[in-house]
Enzyme design. Structure first.
Site, PDB file in Angstrom:
ATOM      1  N   SER A 264     -11.830   2.738  -0.124  1.00 38.62           N
ATOM      2  CA  SER A 264     -10.907   3.635   0.582  1.00 38.62           C
ATOM      3  C   SER A 264     -10.925   3.476   2.093  1.00 38.62           C
ATOM      4  CB  SER A 264     -11.166   5.094   0.198  1.00 38.62           C
ATOM      5  OG  SER A 264     -10.909   5.303  -1.156  1.00 38.62           O
TER       6      SER A 264
ATOM      7  N   ASP B 234      -8.537   9.822  -2.653  1.00 34.30           N
ATOM      8  CA  ASP B 234      -9.210   9.132  -1.556  1.00 34.30           C
ATOM      9  C   ASP B 234      -9.172   9.955  -0.280  1.00 34.30           C
ATOM     10  OD1 ASP B 234      -9.517   7.156  -3.418  1.00 34.30           O
ATOM     11  OD2 ASP B 234      -8.085   5.777  -2.509  1.00 34.30           O
TER      12      ASP B 234
END
Length: 395
Positions: free
Chosen positions: A134, A180
């Site tokens: 991420s 995320d």
């Protein structure tokens, strides 16, 4: 506010480079972490459950407010100079590359009615790119938090996460869910974030592996994944098609005990076999999140390992988002005594996680490295996943 401890030297360096770039010092420095997801993959855009933790790896941004409508962006990690845009000017990946992420956050904020009138931003990141950890969400979340403070917008963390997600969906073109960004914005040190993506309710689950003689490893295969190439979007559209066929708004509405009947109904309705597989994975992984949370709350942390391995098999066989390198990490680690392992993130490369006893760390690491060498792959990166703080202002 001043930064102290191990973060202070990085803040000083970022502040100095900001001043050299823009001719004046920043108004502050902010950080947002990357993440690994313990369990619950491809569930977030189906209104499901996820269980991520924040990594100590962060994207930092030194930032200063502007009032002239100009947006200046620079990354210490990407070759090239300062990217200059107007706050109301669209940015494209083909023309502006990495800068489309923070520029997209500015556009998302402005289109939501927030008075962002310009900024100078300078970034430096330790989050590996393309590793399924991420890095994009860390970049977006750091930008959103900095602008929230600079312009005194007063946004709550879930609002910041949703705006960062919108930036990636609408302006970058990746149809990701909100996990995320929520992980980067809302995780806390020493905990997993149990997130219900349907209503964004959260709970913090203690995750102190050290006291139990355990460790969670991240294995970066160094196979770069790209989620904007259509494969991720195809799986999202397949999940949505499955829900429509079943008369559901999202797959979250399908109880696990009704899954066998639902799969028969999909087949009878002529759904593509891939849609059947996707539905089986999503509903199964939602259930796996619930199982892992129950095990953690009962103190049965070692029993989480087989659930991780089960989740990997589903990602490999039903969702088909693994790759040979990820499969090799899982098989080599488990054969060397790991409690369990699975790929994490969007797949098609990226990273795997491995739950181990502390005493087995050297043996498992050596086994994975040997397996990669024997297969002719370049060595993976291996490091412990330490549950770390979410996004924050450093100075």
């Amino acid at each position: 506010m001043t930064a102290d401890g191990p973060e202070s030297s990085g803040v000083a360096e970022l502040t100095a480079s900001f001043t050299a770039l823009y001719g004046t010092g920043p108004d502050g420095v902010w950080a947002a972490p990357g993440r690994v997801n313990l369990i619950g993959e491809y569930t977030d855009f189906n209104d499901g459950f996820v269980l991520p933790l924040a990594l100590p790896h962060t994207t930092r941004v030194a930032a200063a407010r502007r009032t002239d409508g100009e947006l200046r962006l620079h990354s210490a990690d990407v070759p090239g100079g300062v990217v200059r845009l107007r706050v109301d000017e669209p940015a494209s990946r083909s023309e502006h590359g990495w800068a489309v992420y923070p520029a997209g956050v500015v556009r998302a904020l402005r289109e939501a009615g927030h008075p962002v009138t310009g900024a100078d931003l300078h970034f430096r990141s330790t989050v590996p790119t393309g590793a399924g950890l991420s890095s994009s969400a860390a970049l977006e979340t750091a930008t959103a938090l900095a602008l929230d403070d600079l312009f005194e917008l007063g946004l709550r963390r879930p609002e910041l996460a949703l705006l960062a997600q919108r930036a990636e969906n609408e302006f970058v073109g990746v149809p990701c869910g909100v996990m995320d960004q929520m992980a980067s914005a809302c995780c806390t040190e020493g905990h997993l974030l149990h997130l219900d993506t349907r209503d964004l309710t959260t709970s913090q689950i203690p995750f102190d592996l050290t006291s139990l003689g355990l460790r969670l490893l991240v294995v970066d295969t160094r196979v770069t994944h790209q989620l904007g190439d259509g494969a991720y979007a195809e799986r999202r559209s397949g999940c949505e098609a499955g829900a429509r066929t079943l008369g559901l708004r999202t797959l979250r509405e399908l109880p696990y005990d009704e899954l066998p009947d639902a799969l028969e109904r999909l087949t009878a309705a002529g759904a593509h076999e891939s849609v059947v597989r996707y539905v089986r994975h999503v509903v199964g992984d939602n259930r796996r999140v619930e199982r892992v949370v129950a095990l953690l709350e009962a103190g049965e942390v070692r029993a989480v390992g087989p659930v991780l391995t089960e989740g990997h098999a589903s990602l490999r066989d039903d969702l088909r988002v693994s790759c040979p390198e990820l499969d090799l990490v899982v098989s080599a680690a488990n054969e060397a005594g790991a409690l369990g392992a699975r790929m994490t993130g969007g797949g098609f490369g990226g990273s795997a996680i491995v739950l181990i006893r502390e005493r087995d760390a050297d043996a498992v690491t050596a086994a994975v490295l040997r397996a990669f060498a024997s297969a002719g792959h370049r060595p993976p990166g291996i490091f412990p996943a330490v549950p770390s703080p979410g996004a924050r202002r450093l100075v």
